[in-house]
Design an enzyme around this catalytic site. Structure first.
Site, short mmCIF file in Angstrom:
data_model
loop_
_atom_site.label_atom_id
_atom_site.label_comp_id
_atom_site.label_asym_id
_atom_site.label_seq_id
_atom_site.Cartn_x
_atom_site.Cartn_y
_atom_site.Cartn_z
N ASP A 187 -0.03 0.43 -5.16
CA ASP A 187 1.36 0.60 -4.75
C ASP A 187 2.27 0.28 -5.92
OD1 ASP A 187 3.80 0.77 -3.57
OD2 ASP A 187 3.45 -0.71 -2.00
N ASP B 209 -1.49 -5.93 2.85
CA ASP B 209 -0.68 -5.73 1.64
C ASP B 209 -0.31 -7.08 1.07
OD1 ASP B 209 0.97 -4.93 -0.37
OD2 ASP B 209 2.50 -4.01 0.91
N GLU C 237 -3.99 -3.74 -0.24
CA GLU C 237 -2.98 -3.15 -1.11
C GLU C 237 -2.50 -4.18 -2.14
OE1 GLU C 237 1.36 -1.08 -0.36
OE2 GLU C 237 -0.20 -0.95 1.20
N LYS D 227 5.93 5.31 -2.34
CA LYS D 227 7.29 5.22 -1.82
C LYS D 227 8.17 6.15 -2.66
CE LYS D 227 6.91 0.42 -0.28
NZ LYS D 227 5.52 0.17 -0.71
N LYS E 184 -0.82 -2.15 9.37
CA LYS E 184 -0.79 -2.82 8.06
C LYS E 184 -0.11 -4.16 8.22
CE LYS E 184 1.90 -1.67 4.44
NZ LYS E 184 2.35 -0.97 3.21
#
Length: 1980
Positions: free
Chosen positions: A1514, A1465, A1491, A1542, A1433
Site C-alpha cells: 500500500d 493492515d 498489508e 488509493k 479488513k
C-alpha cells in the site's frame, strides 16, 4: 588527432595577384599540422591577467620538468599566399589527436575584390548582428549549394541595415561526406583561398579509456562530445593577419565577429612562436599571426554534415555588405560539389635530406652543454629542422591524411581541460617496426622510475598552476606516466586571450635548470622556428581549442618541393649526443617513410612478383586498400605484394569462410570493396557462402584467388580443382588470368583489375572474381624476365591514378529537370499525387544518403512511414521533445504487432504503397500487403532484381533512392490523409505502450527485453549489426523507436524540422543465413569506422567462432560488443508450427539442437573479454562497461527457450487485445469525433470547484489516538467540469494528509487548472489510460504531469472520465472497456476485455478498527458478516504489543469462521521483529494478507520469506514517484499477493491502472481502495474497480486461468455521517447475490443525477476577477502609463505581490500564477515600458487629460530633460518605486523573472523601503568583468538595432533560438508563446529597454548581496545550468558574508534557492506549479 592545413594560390593565379611582400610569392604551398603543447611552469599571481601582447622570447619558455604539458583549449592555424604548414607529433600516437589545417591566400582576389581584413578598427564592440540560420536539410552537396545560393539571393534582395555583421547559413547533410575529401576536390580558384582544415581531439576509443585509473570524466564528455570530426573551409569571410605581436587588441578584433549564439562561427589560425624576430623567407607569408573565418565550410559531425556559407562586413573597416555578398556569390558559383576520397599517395621521384643544425655542430654543442650545466643539470629540450627536397610536387592534403599530432587545450565556457604528456623516455627504449607502414614508434616501459617521477612532478605542478585560476581541478583520465588530463572550472569569466597568454608564456619545455637551458638553446638554435612551437587552433563564441605546433612540417613548392620537418627531443643529464640525434632521426624517419618513391618495376625478382605488385597497386589506386589474406603458398606473391604496399591495410584469418565474411562486412560498412586473397583448391570454395550473400544483397567484393597453372589441371596435382567460373552466376564478373608471362603486356593486368572493380561497383553492386594462376617460383626468388612487357607504363608510373578510369552515369539524378521527371514517371507521379490512403515503407537502406533521402521523402509526402529495422529509421535518437506531428512525420514502428488484430487487418487497406529499399523483416506486414493487394504498389531500389515474393508489385523503379526522392520532392503532393494517419498513429502508440509495459513489467531478462535495452543503449555514433533468425526479428518488433540524444548533443545544428537522427543498422539479409555473421560484424566495424554492437543468437555465434580470431587484428578498427543470447539451442523453431507438429524427440534432435558449449571458455581461448548476465541490471551494467574502453567484449545473455516462448506469446496476446480495444474505441466514437482524435464538441466550457466538509461517525483510522477527537470531519473539494455540449463531469479532490498536501496547496492548483482548462479539448482516447492523461496534461494544459498533487490529478481525471462517460451516455466502466452497456453485453465478445463470467457488480471489503477489546472487535466483525460482507479488513498495530493485535485477530477468526476472508493492515507501524511476533501469533488464522507489515520496504521480502505469510503493498507503492515498473519489479515475490491502490494517493486512475496491470500480470490481486472520500469518489471507484476486474478476467480468459473475484476496499463509506450528495451511494446485498456489492450502473446513475448537499458543500468558488486598468506616473518630465492587472483585495489578502515580467513578455505572463495565488495575496502585474500596453511620453498633457488614468507627480528634476527615453535600471527602479506608492501604502513583495528579476533585485538592494521580500526567477546580479560588460552592452545595442530594423516577428524568431531557451523550445505551448510575443506595439521603447537595461550597463550587485535586509528567494530551473551556478554563487556569497558578520546576523536574511525540476530558464512557463507553491509559502 589534431591537424592544421593551409594552402595558397596556384602559381599561375599567384602571378597576377597584388600581394604582401612580393619577394615571397615564389612560395606556393604550405601545410601545418600542430599539437598545441602549452607548458606552464609558473602562472601570474592575479587571476584574469590581461597582457597587452602575446610575446615570445627567442628561446623556449620556462620549464623545469621532464614532461610535456598541455592546456585544453583549441587548435587553430594560420597562413598566406605561398605556404602550407603541417604540425605533427610523429612519435606518440596512442591517443587519437586533433588536427587542423588552413590554406592561405593573397590579400586581393584576382577579380580585384579586396579580402576583408578584420584588423585596424578602433571599435571593440561586437558587430551589430551575428546569426546562424539553419536551412532545410539536403541530400547532396549540389542541393545544399543550391539552397545556400537561394538564401544568399534572398539576403541580397533584402539586405540588413546594420553597418557591421556576420551571418552564417548552414544546410544539414548526410553523415558520409568527409570534410577532407570535400576540400581535396575544390578547384584551384583564387576565390577559394585561403583553405583550412581542422580535426579536433577525440578521446573516444583511445587507450585512455581502457587503461585509465580514473575513467573518462563527465566533464571530459561535455568538452569533447559532439564536436566536429573535421572542418574544411575555403575562402575568407574575414581575415586577421599582421606582423606585429598578437595583442589584446587583435584578439578583440577577432572576438567582435564571434558570438555564443553562433558557436560554429570560428576563427581558425595560428600565432608565431617567436614574434620578436623577423621571419625567415620560408615563414614570411604567415606573418606574426594569421586567423581566418572561412567563407564556405564543411563541418563533419559524427552523424551528419553541415555545409555553410558565411558573410561578414563592417563599414568602419571599409568593407561594405555589397562587396561581401558579391564575393560570396562568386565563391558559391565556383565551389565544387564533388566529393572523392583523398588518394593518400605520397610517392616521390627523388629525395635529398639535410639537417639544421647538422650532426657535427650538434655534437659540439652537446659537449659544450655538458661542461656548462654542472651537477644541477637535469634536461634541456632541443629542436631540429630536417629539410627534404624532391623533384616532384606533393599533395599536402594527402600528406595530412597520414599525420596524427596531438591536441592539448580545450575550453568550453568556464570548463577548461589541460593535458600532461610525457616526452621523456630512457635509453632503454625499444624500437618496434610497424609491419603495415614500415615505421617505428617508441614503447615506454612503465617500470621506468625516472620517467614516472618526472611525470608526477610535472602533473602536480600543472595542477597547482591550474588551481590559481580554476576551482575543483581534478584528473579526468590518466595512462601511467605517459598521459593525464586535468580538468578545472575557471573561478570567473576569463578571456581566451588571457588564458592563451598566460599558458603560452610557458608553452614548451625548455629544460632544468631553466636559466642554463635558455642560454644553451640560444646558442644551438640556428634556424627560424616560425609557427613551429606556436599556438595553433581556433576561437569560437563559447569555446576555443588550441594546441602547440610541435613536430611540424612546412612545404614549399616551386620547382620541385622542399619539405621542412621540425621536431624536438629532450636531452637528459646522462644522455649522449648520439642518443638525442637518434631521437630526432626516429621522429623524422616516420615522416620520411611516407615519401618513398614508387619501386622500380624492373627491380622485381620475377614476373610473378611484378604482376602481383601491379594488381595490388592498381587496387590501391582504385580505393581498394583493405586486403583480407588467407595463408597459402600459391598466393604468396599476392600476399607479399599487399603486405609491402604502404597504402594497403592487411588482415588475415586461417578460415577462408570467416575471412570472406569479414571482407563482406567491411564492404557493407565502407560501401567500397575489400579484396580477398586465397590459395587454390578448397580454399576458394570456402568463400562461396559470403559470395552468395554479397551477390544477393549487392555488396561489392573483389576475389583474387590463386590457382595452379593450366598444365597442372586434371593431373591429380595437389590442391588443384577447377576454379573457372567457380561461383557461377553469383559474381558480376569473372576473369581467368593466365599465369604471369613477360610476353604479355603488363598493362593487361591493370586493365583487368580496372574492369573487375568497375563491374563490382557498378549497378548492381556485387562480387567479382579474378582467378590468378601462378607458376613456380612462388617465393621472391630471382628469375630473369623480359622488360618489354613494361611498355607504355611510364604514364601510369608518373601518376597516382588507375590505368583506366571508368565512369558511370546515374539513371536518375537530382539535376534532372522537373519536366523530365514528369515525363518519365508520369503514371507513378499521378498515382502518388492521387493517393488517399498512402503508406511509405522503408526497406533495407544501406547508406546515410539513402536514409536521409527516405526521411525527406516521408516528410514531403506526409504519409505514415513504416520503417524496417535495416532502414536506419526504425531506431531513432530524438534531439528534443518535439512531437512527430509537428515534424510532419508519422512513424508506425509497431505495425507488425498492430496487425495481430483481425479488425485492423480488415480495416487497413492502403490504396498506394510506396516501398523504398528492398526486403522487409516483418512477415506480418508482407502478409498484409499480399492479402489486401493494394491497387498501386511501387518499389524503388537501385538494383534490377525482382524482390517481389508475393508477386504483387504494380510498378518497379530502378533508380537511386537519393535521385528518386529528390525528384518526388519537387512535386506537389496533396495532404488529405489526416484521419487515416491518426488512426494508425493511435493504434501504433497504444500497441507500442503495451509492448513497453510487458517488457518492463516482466522481472526476468527476456530476449525481447534484450533487443529493447540494446537499441535504447546505442549512441548516435555507434552502429548496430544484427544477426539473423530471432535477433533481427526481435529488434524489428521490440526495438525502441524513439530515445533521447545525450544532453551534450548539439541538435540545434540539425534541420529544425528533423531534430533527430537515425541509427546505422545492418545485417546479412541477402541470403539471411546464420553463417559468418560474427566475422561480418567485425568487418563492418572496420569498414564503417564505428563502434559496433552486434546482437546475435547462440547458434549463429557458434557457427562462426573462428571470427573471434579477428579480435586480435585491431589495426585501426573500432571495438565491437557482441551480445549473444544463449538459449542453448535454436529458439526460433520453438515459435514455428513445427514445434507443435513434430514428435518431441525429432524436434529436439533436428530443430532446436540443444548444446552445452561454454561461450565463456571459448572467449577465454581467444583472449576475448567475456561477461555473463542473467538479470536486467546485469545487462545494463555490462553494456556500460563494454563501452568504456577500446576493447572487444562478448556479453552472454543467459536465456531459456521455454520462458522466451511464453513471453513472446504474452506480448503478442496483450498487443492483440490492446489493438482490438483501441480499434473498437476509434470505431465506436467516430460518430463524435468524425474520425478525429479531439473535437470542440467535447470541449471544457469551464471548471468549477467547491469546498466541502463532511462529518464522520468516527475518527479516521489514519489519525493518531491523541488527535482522534479533532479529526471528525473529512475535507476536500468537489470539482465540476462543464462541457460546451452541456454534459458535466464530477471529480473529488480529497487531500490525504497534512504531511504531503494541505487544503491551501490543493486549492492553488485547482485555481490554476480552472484558468488553464478553459476551452480545453477532451478526447475519448484518454480512456485508454496508456499515458493518454499524462500526455494531455503536458500537451494541452502545458505542465508536467508530475507537478500536480496526487489528489488533484485524481480529481481531474475523475472529472474528465465522468464527463466523457456522460457524453457517450454510459458509465465509466463502459467507457474504459469500450463497450456500449456492460449490463447488456455480459456473455458477449464485444470487447477484447469482456469475459462471459464477469459480473457488473463490485464486491466490497468491510473496514474495521480494532482498538476495542478482542471480544468487542470480534462481535463487530460478526455483525459485518451478518450484513453481507465476505471480506473484512482490520486495522492493527494500534496496541503496545503485537501479540495483543494477534489475540484480536484470533478472536475475530474464531467468531466469523474460516469462510470469511480476513485482511489486516499495519500501516508500516511495526519493526521487523514486531511484525514477526504478530505473524507467529496469527499463523493459524488463514489471513488473506497482511498489508504493509514492516516499517522499512526493504524488509518486506525478508518478512515474506521468514514468516511465510501473504503480504499486500500500500504505502510502499505510494512512495514510488518515478520508474514505477522498475521499482515494482523487486516486489514480484510470490508471497506478495496484492496491491492496495488509493487513486487519491497514487495520483489518479492512469497510474492505478498501470499498477493493477502489473499486479494482474504477476498473479496478484489489484484492490481499489478509498481514503474516506465521499460518494462522488466511491461511485467512480466502483466503476473503475469493475473495469480492473473485467480487464484482468478478460486477460486470464485467454490463457484459461480462473480468476477469483476481488473485494475492493471501499468500506470507508461507513465512516461518513453525511455526504456531498443528497442521495448517497448504496452498498447492499442484491436479490440475486449473497454479499455486499455495488452495481456499476447504480454508481453511474447516482453520479450523473447528482444533487449537491448544501449542508456539506460550500458555494462554488470562482476565479479571481482580474481588473485591467491604466496607472500613470510622472517622473523627470516623462509620463509612464502602466497597464496594470490586479486581482483586487479580499478578506484573506493582507499582502500585495507585484510581478515583473521578462524581456518580450507582458503582465499577462503571470495570469495563471496570479489566479492561483489570488486566494492568499493580492496579485498585481504590470507591462513594463516598451512592452504590452504600457506607453511612455515626454508630454504629460495626454495623461492629465485622461480621466481614466490616475496621475502621480513626483518631484521633477529640471536638470534631467529626456531628449531620449532613458530606461536604465536605476531610473526605472525609481519609477517603479513611485508606482508602488500609488498601488498601496504597505510594503510589497516583488516577484521578477529574467529582466524583471534583475530590476526586482536591484530595487531590493538599492531602494527597498517599500519592499518586504523578493523572489528572483532566473535572475542575474550582473557581470563583474569590465570587458564582459562592455561586450555585453555592445551586443545588446546591436540586438536593439536588429529589433528596430527587422521588426518584432523576425526578432522574436531569432531571440528564441538562443541556447538559454533550449528547454522552452520543447514545450508544447512554445508556439502559442511566440504568438503572444509578437503582439507588442511600441518597438522603439522595447529596443530602448533592451539597450538601457543591458546587463552590461547594469551595476554589478554581487557585493550588495551581503547587505540584503529583506528575505530573498532565488528560483531556477534544473536544466538552466548557467543560472543554476549563478544561484549557487549568490547563496554561497551571502552565506560567506554572514559568517563574518554574525554580530549583525539579525539584520540580514539568508538567500533561499529553489531548484525546479523539469524546467529550464523559463521556469514560470515550463513548470509553474512548484513556482506558485514556493511563492505562496515564501510570501506567507
Amino acid at each position: 588527432m589534431f591537424k592544421a592545413f593551409y594552402s595558397v594560390l596556384p602559381d599561375k593565379l599567384r602571378e597576377s595577384t597584388n600581394y604582401w611582400r612580393e619577394q615571397s610569392c615564389k612560395l606556393s604551398a604550405a601545410s601545418m599540422l600542430g599539437g598545441v603543447q602549452c607548458n606552464r611552469y609558473c602562472l601570474a599571481k592575479v587571476a584574469g591577467f590581461e597582457p597587452t601582447a602575446l610575446r615570445r622570447q627567442s628561446f623556449w619558455p620556462q620549464a623545469s620538468f621532464l614532461a610535456r604539458r598541455s592546456l585544453n583549449a583549441s587548435g587553430t592555424f594560420v597562413s598566406t599566399d605561398g605556404n602550407r604548414l603541417i604540425g605533427s607529433n610523429l612519435v606518440h600516437s596512442s591517443i587519437p589527436e586533433p588536427r587542423t589545417a588552413c590554406e592561405g591566400m593573397a590579400d586581393k582576389n584576382i577579380e580585384g575584390n579586396d579580402v576583408f581584413v578584420g584588423l585596424g578598427g578602433e571599435s571593440e564592440a561586437p558587430v551589430k548582428i551575428c546569426q546562424t540560420h539553419t536551412l532545410p536539410a539536403a541530400l547532396t552537396i549540389a542541393e545544399a549549394v543550391t539552397t545556400l545560393q537561394s538564401a544568399v539571393k534572398d539576403l541580397k534582395s533584402s539586405p540588413p541595415t546594420f553597418e557591421s555583421g556576420i551571418l552564417r547559413f548552414q544546410v544539414p547533410l548526410p553523415q558520409d561526406i568527409k570534410a577532407l575529401d570535400w576540400l581535396h576536390c575544390q578547384p584551384q580558384s583564387c576565390r577559394l583561398y585561403p583553405r583550412c582544415y581542422f580535426s579536433p581531439k577525440s578521446y573516444e576509443g583511445s587507450i585512455v579509456e581502457s587503461t585509465s585509473t580514473y575513467g573518462i570524466d563527465k566533464d571530459m564528455e561535455r568538452l569533447h562530445k559532439n564536436i566536429a570530426r573535421g572542418v574544411a573551409g575555403v575562402g575568407s569571410a574575414v581575415l586577421f593577419k599582421n606582423f606585429h605581436h598578437f595583442s589584446i587588441k587583435d584578439w578583440k578584433a577577432i572576438r567582435r565577429f564571434l558570438s555564443v549564439d553562433s558557436p560554429l562561427i570560428r576563427a581558425y589560425g595560428s600565432i608565431r612562436f617567436n614574434s620578436e624576430t623577423e621571419p625567415a623567407i620560408e615563414w614570411l607569408e604567415f606573418g606574426s599571426f594569421y586567423f581566418v573565418i572561412p567563407q564556405i565550410e564543411l563541418d563533419e559531425f559524427e552523424n551528419y554534415t553541415i555545409l555553410a556559407a558565411t558573410i561578414a562586413w563592417d563599414h568602419s573597416l571599409s568593407r561594405a555588405f555589397e562587396d561581401s555578398i558579391i564575393a560570396l556569390e562568386l565563391s558559391l558559383q565556383q565551389v565544387s560539389c564533388q566529393v572523392m576520397e583523398t588518394g593518400k599517395r605520397l610517392h616521390l621521384s627523388r629525395i635529398k635530406k639535410s639537417c639544421a643544425p647538422d650532426e657535427l655542430f650538434w655534437e659540439a654543442a652537446i659537449e659544450e652543454l655538458s661542461k656548462m650545466s654542472g651537477s644541477n643539470f637535469s634536461k634541456v629540450v632541443l629542436a631540429r629542422r630536417t629539410q627534404i627536397s624532391t623533384e616532384t610536387d606533393i599533395d599536402c592534403l594527402e600528406l595530412m591524411a597520414f599525420l596524427q599530432p596531438q591536441q592539448l587545450l580545450h575550453r568550453n565556457g568556464l570548463l577548461v581541460s589541460t593535458e600532461v604528456i610525457s616526452r621523456s623516455y630512457s635509453q632503454r627504449h625499444t624500437l618496434i617496426k610497424n609491419p603495415q607502414k614500415g615505421s617505428s614508434f617508441l614503447q615506454w616501459s612503465s617500470s621506468d622510475l625516472e620517467n614516472h617521477c618526472s611525470f608526477e612532478i610535472m602533473e602536480e605542478a600543472m595542477k597547482s598552476q591550474m588551481e590559481l585560476i580554476c576551482k575543483h581541478v581534478r584528473v579526468g583520465a590518466k595512462v601511467q606516466h605517459l598521459f593525464s588530463c586535468l580538468i578545472g572550472e575557471l573561478r570567473s569569466e576569463t578571456s581566451e586571450f588571457a588564458l592563451l597568454s598566460l599558458l603560452h608564456q610557458n608553452a614548451a619545455d625548455c629544460g632544468h635548470p631553466i636559466e642554463a637551458a635558455e642560454i644553451f638553446k640560444k646558442q644551438i638554435d640556428t634556424f627560424d622556428q616560425g609557427l613551429y612551437g606556436g599556438p595553433v587552433g581556433w576561437f569560437g563564441g563559447k569555446d576555443a581549442e588550441f594546441a602547440l605546433a610541435t613536430g611540424s612540417v612546412l612545404v614549399q613548392k616551386n620547382i620541385g618541393t622542399k619539405i621542412f620537418l621540425y621536431s624536438e627531443a629532450e636531452l637528459q643529464k646522462d644522455d649522449q649526443s648520439s642518443s638525442i640525434w637518434c631521437k630526432h632521426e626516429l621522429m623524422a624517419s616516420q615522416f620520411e617513410a611516407l615519401l618513398e618513391p614508387y619501386p622500380q618495376l624492373q627491380q622485381f625478382a620475377n614476373i610473378n612478383a611484378l604482376w602481383a605488385y601491379l594488381m595490388v597497386e592498381e587496387c590501391c589506386r582504385l580505393g581498394i586498400t583493405y586486403f583480407c589474406i588467407a595463408p597459402g603458398s600459391r598466393s604468396s606473391a599476392l600476399a607479399v605484394a599487399a603486405a609491402q604496399n604502404p597504402h594497403a591495410l592487411c588482415i588475415s584469418c586461417i578460415d577462408e569462410r570467416s575471412l570472406a565474411f569479414h571482407a563482406l562486412g567491411y564492404a557493407r560498412g565502407s560501401h567500397k570493396p575489400a579484396a580477398v586473397i586465397t590459395s587454390s583448391g578448397t580454399a576458394i570454395s570456402n568463400l562461396f557462402p559470403a559470395v552468395v550473400e554479397a551477390s544477393q544483397d549487392c555488396i561489392p567484393l573483389l576475389l583474387l584467388t590463386a590457382d595452379r597453372p593450366p598444365e597442372l589441371h586434371d593431373t591429380g596435382a595437389n590442391q588443384t580443382i577447377n576454379q573457372v567460373n567457380h561461383f557461377g552466376s553469383f559474381v558480376r564478373y569473372f576473369y581467368n588470368l593466365a599465369p604471369p608471362d613477360d610476353q604479355v603486356p603488363a598493362r593487361m593486368v591493370l586493365t583487368t583489375i580496372d574492369t573487375a572493380v568497375f563491374r563490382a561497383t557498378g549497378v548492381p553492386y556485387g562480387p567479382v572474381h579474378i582467378n590468378c594462376a601462378f607458376r613456380e617460383p612462388l617465393a621472391g626468388i630471382c628469375c630473369e624476365w623480359s622488360l618489354r612487357c613494361l611498355k607504355d607504363l611510364d604514364r601510369w608510373m608518373s601518376k597516382s591514378g588507375p590505368f583506366t578510369k571508368y565512369m558511370q552515369v546515374l539513371q536518375l539524378d537530382y539535376s534532372e529537370k522537373l519536366i523530365d521527371v514528369r515525363d518519365r514517371y508520369k503514371e507513378v507521379v499521378d498515382l502518388i499525387q492521387g493517393a488517399s490512403r498512402g503508406i511509405l515503407i522503408l526497406g533495407d537502406l544501406k547508406t546515410a544518403e539513402e536514409t536521409w533521402a527516405a526521411l525527406l521523402l516521408g516528410r514531403h509526402l506526409g504519409w505514415p512511414i513504416v520503417p524496417d529495422v535495416l532502414s536506419g529509421l526504425r531506431l531513432r535518437k530524438l534531439a528534443s521533445t518535439i512531437a512527430e506531428g509537428e515534424m510532419n512525420l508519422l512513424f508506425i514502428d509497431f505495425l507488425d504487432h498492430v496487425l495481430l488484430s483481425s479488425s485492423v487487418r480488415r480495416w487497413m487497406s492502403p490504396d498506394v504503397v510506396l516501398q523504398v529499399g528492398s526486403r522487409l523483416t516483418s512477415k506480418r506486414i508482407a502478409k498484409l500487403l499480399e492479402d489486401c493487394r493494394p491497387d498501386v504498389y511501387i518499389m524503388v531500389a537501385n538494383h534490377p532484381y525482382r524482390h517481389d515474393p508475393s508477386h504483387i508489385l504494380t510498378h518497379r523503379i530502378q533508380a537511386s533512392v537519393v535521385g528518386f526522392a529528390a525528384a518526388i520532392r519537387e512535386l506537389h503532393v496533396p495532404k488529405g490523409m489526416a484521419s487515416w494517419s491518426k488512426w494508425l498513429k493511435v493504434l501504433n502508440d497504444m500497441v507500442g505502450w503495451e509492448i513497453s509495459f510487458q517488457l518492463n513489467a516482466e522481472p526476468l531478462l527476456t530476449e525481447p527485453f534484450v533487443s529493447r535495452a540494446v537499441s535504447q543503449f546505442l549512441s548516435p555514433g555507434s552502429a548496430f549489426f544484427l544477426g539473423n533468425s530471432m535477433a533481427i526479428r526481435n529488434a524489428d518488433m521490440y526495438g525502441l523507436g524513439w530515445s533521447k540524444l545525450p544532453i551534450s548533443f548539439a541538435h540545434d545544428m540539425l534541420d529544425p524540422l528533423l531534430p533527430f537522427l537515425g541509427l546505422k543498422v545492418a545485417g546479412n539479409r541477402g541470403a539471411s543465413g546464420i553463417d559468418g555473421v560474427l566475422s561480418t560484424a567485425i568487418g563492418y566495424a572496420a569498414g564503417s569506422n564505428r563502434r559496433v554492437v552486434f546482437m546475435v543468437g547462440d547458434i549463429s555465434f557458434l557457427h562462426d567462432t573462428n571470427g573471434l580470431t579477428f579480435s586480435k587484428e585491431r589495426i585501426g578498427r573500432p571495438p565491437i560488443t557482441v551480445v549473444v543470447t544463449n538459449n542453448h539451442g535454436g529458439g526460433i523453431f520453438s515459435l514455428l508450427p513445427i514445434a507443435d507438429t513434430a514428435p518431441r524427440t525429432v524436434f529436439r534432435n533436428f530443430f532446436s539442437t540443444p548444446h552445452d558449449v561454454s561461450i565463456s571458455k571459448l572467449c577465454l581461448a581467444h583472449r576475448v573479454n567475456h561477461m555473463l548476465v542473467r538479470t536486467k541490471e546485469e545487462l545494463e551494467s555490462a553494456l556500460l562497461i563494454s563501452q568504456e574502453g577500446k576493447l572487444d567484449w562478448v556479453i552472454e545473455v543467459d536465456s531459456n527457450i521455454e520462458e522466451n516462448i511464453t513471453h513472446h506469446r504474452v506480448i503478442q496476446q496483450s498487443a492483440l487485445q490492446v489493438a482490438e480495444h483501441a480499434f473498437n474505441i476509434l470505431s465506436r466514437y467516430s460518430e463524435y469525433t468524425d474520425m478525429e482524435i479531439n473535437t470542440s464538441e467535447i470541449c471544457v466550457l469551464k471548471m468549477e470547484y467547491s469546498r466541502y466538509r463532511i462529518p464522520l461517525f468516527a475518527p479516521l483510522t489514519t489519525a493518531s489516538k491523541k488527535n482522534q477527537s479533532e479529526e471528525t470531519y473529512r475535507e476536500g473539494f468537489l470539482l465540476t467540469l462543464i462541457l460546451y455540449n452541456g454534459n458535466k463531469g464530477y471529480g473529488e479532490v480529497a487531500p490525504v494528509g497534512p504531511n504531503s498536501e494541505d487544503m491551501l496547496d490543493v486549492e492553488e492548483q485547482l485555481r490554476f487548472l480552472a484558468y488553464r482548462t478553459h476551452n480545453m479539448s477532451l478526447g475519448f482516447l484518454m480512456s485508454l489510460l496508456n499515458d493518454t492523461f499524462s500526455g494531455w496534461i503536458w500537451r494541452d494544459i502545458g505542465i508536467p504531469a508530475c507537478s500536480l498533487f496526487p489528489s488533484v490529478r485524481c480529481g481531474l481525471e475523475m472529472g474528465v472520465l465522468s464527463a466523457l462517460a456522460a457524453t457517450r451516455g454510459g458509465n465509466i466502466a463502459d467507457l474504459l472497456l469500450g463497450t456500449k452497456n456492460l449490463q447488456n453485453v455480459l456473455g458477449k465478445q464485444e470487447s477484447p476485455y469482456i469475459s462471459r463470467n464477469l459480473s457488473s457488480k463490485v464486491q466490497i471489503c468491510a473496514l474495521l478498527d480494532s482498538d476495542d477489546p478482542p471480544e468487542e472487535v470480534a462481535l463487530a466483525a460478526a455483525k459485518l458478516v451478518e450484513q453481507g460482507f465476505h471480506t473484512v479488513k482490520l486495522k492493527v498495530a494500534r496496541r503496545s504489543e503485537p501479540l495483543e493485535d494477534a489475540a484480536v485477530i484470533r478472536a475475530v477468526r474464531q467468531k466469523v469462521g474460516h469462510l470469511i476472508e480476513i485482511r489486516v493492515d499495519a500501516n508500516r507501524k511495526w519493526t521487523f521483529s514486531q511484525a514477526m511476533q504478530f505473524a507467529t501469533g496469527v499463523k493459524d488464522c488463514n489471513l488473506q494478507y497482511i498489508e504493509e507489515p514492516v516499517q522499512h520496504p526493504g524488509d518486506i521480502i525478508r518478512f515474506c520469506d521468514e514468516s511465510n505469510m501473504f503480504v499486500a503493498l500500500d504505502e510502499t507503492i505510494d512512495d514510488i514517484k518515478d520508474h514505477l515498473l522498475d521499482r515494482l519489479s523487486i516486489f514480484a515475490h510470490p508471497r506478495i499477493v496484492a496491491t492496495v491502490m488509493k487513486p487519491a494517493r497514487l495520483g489518479g486512475f492512469e497510474r492505478v491502472a498501470l499498477i493493477a496491470k502489473w499486479a494482474n500480470k504477476h498473479g496478484k490481486m489489484a484492490v481499489v481502495s478509498a481514503a474516506f472520500e465521499s460518494s462522488v469518489s466511491l461511485s467512480v471507484y466502483v466503476q473503475f474497480a469493475c473495469f480492473i476486474d473485467n480487464r484482468n478476467i478478460g486477460i486470464r480468459a485467454s490463457d484459461k486461468t480462473k480468476t477469483p473475484r476481488i473485494a475492493h476496499g471501499l468500506g470507508t463509506y461507513s465512516w461518513l455521517r453525511d455526504d456531498v450528495m443528497k442521495e448517497k451511494l448504496q452498498f447492499q446485498v442484491y436479490p440475486e447475490g449473497d454479499r455486499i456489492e455495488v452495481d456499476v450502473n447504480d454508481a453511474a446513475t447516482i453520479l450523473q443525477n447528482m444533487v449537491v448537499n448544501p449542508d456539506t458543500v460550500n458555494p462554488s468558488c470562482v476565479g479571481a476577477k482580474i481588473k485591467s486598468y491604466k496607472m500613470a506616473v510622472l517622473y523627470n518630465d516623462a509620463c509612464f502609463s502602466f497597464h496594470v492587472m490586479d486581482t483586487g483585495i479580499n478578506d484573506q489578502t493582507e499582502k500585495t505581490v507585484l510581478f515583473l515580467h521578462g524581456f518580450l513578455g507582458t503582465g499577462k505572463d503571470w495570469l495563471p500564477i496570479m489566479e492561483a495565488l489570488s486566494i492568499s495575496v493580492r496579485c498585481i502585474s504590470i507591462d513594463l515600458p516598451g512592452h504590452g500596453k504600457t506607453s511612455v511620453q515626454k508630454d504629460c498633457n495626454t495623461f492629465q487629460n485622461n480621466g481614466n488614468a490616475q496621475i502621480l507627480s513626483s518631484e521633477v528634476n529640471n536638470q534631467s530633460n529626456l531628449t531620449e527615453r532613458n530606461f536604465s535600471i536605476e531610473y526605472l527602479s525609481e519609477v517603479l518605486s513611485e508606482l508602488i506608492c500609488q498601488i498601496t501604502e504597505k510594503k510589497v513583495v516583488l516577484i521578477g523573472y529574467s529582466m524583471g528579476a534583475r530590476i526586482a533585485l536591484y530595487m531590493t538592494l538599492k531602494c527597498n523601503k517599500r519592499i518586504s521580500a523578493t523572489a528572483v526567477i532566473s535572475g542575474n546580479p550582473g557581470l563583474q568583468n569590465p570587458d564582459m560588460r562592455i561586450t555585453r552592452s555592445a551586443q545588446d545595442d546591436a540586438l536593439a538595432e536588429l529589433l528596430l530594423s527587422t521588426g518584432i516577428p523576425s526578432f522574436v524568431e531569432m531571440w528564441y533560438k538562443k541556447e538559454m531557451w533550449e528547454s522552452l523550445r520543447s514545450h508544447p505551448h512554445f508556439k502559442k508563446l511566440i504568438q503572444r510575443r509578437i503582439q507588442h506595439g511600441n518597438i522603439k521603447d522595447m529596443a530602448k529597454m533592451l539597450s538601457s537595461l543591458s546587463i552590461g550597463r547594469q551595476p554589478s550587485l554581487w557585493q550588495d548581496l551581503s547587505g540584503c535586509k529583506v528575505p530573498l528567494l532565488v528560483i531556477v530551473g534544473e536544466k538552466d545550468s548557467k543560472f543554476m551556478k549563478i544561484a549557487q554563487q549568490m547563496s554561497s556569497q551571502k552565506a560567506d558574508t554572514q559568517e563574518h558578520e554574525k554580530q549583525r546576523e539579525d539584520q540580514f536574511h539568508q538567500i533561499t534557492v529553489l531548484e525546479v525540476d523539469e524546467s529550464g530558464h523559463a521556469v514560470l512557463f515550463e513548470n509553474p506549479l512548484p513556482v506558485i507553491n514556493a511563492i505562496r509559502k515564501f510570501v506567507m
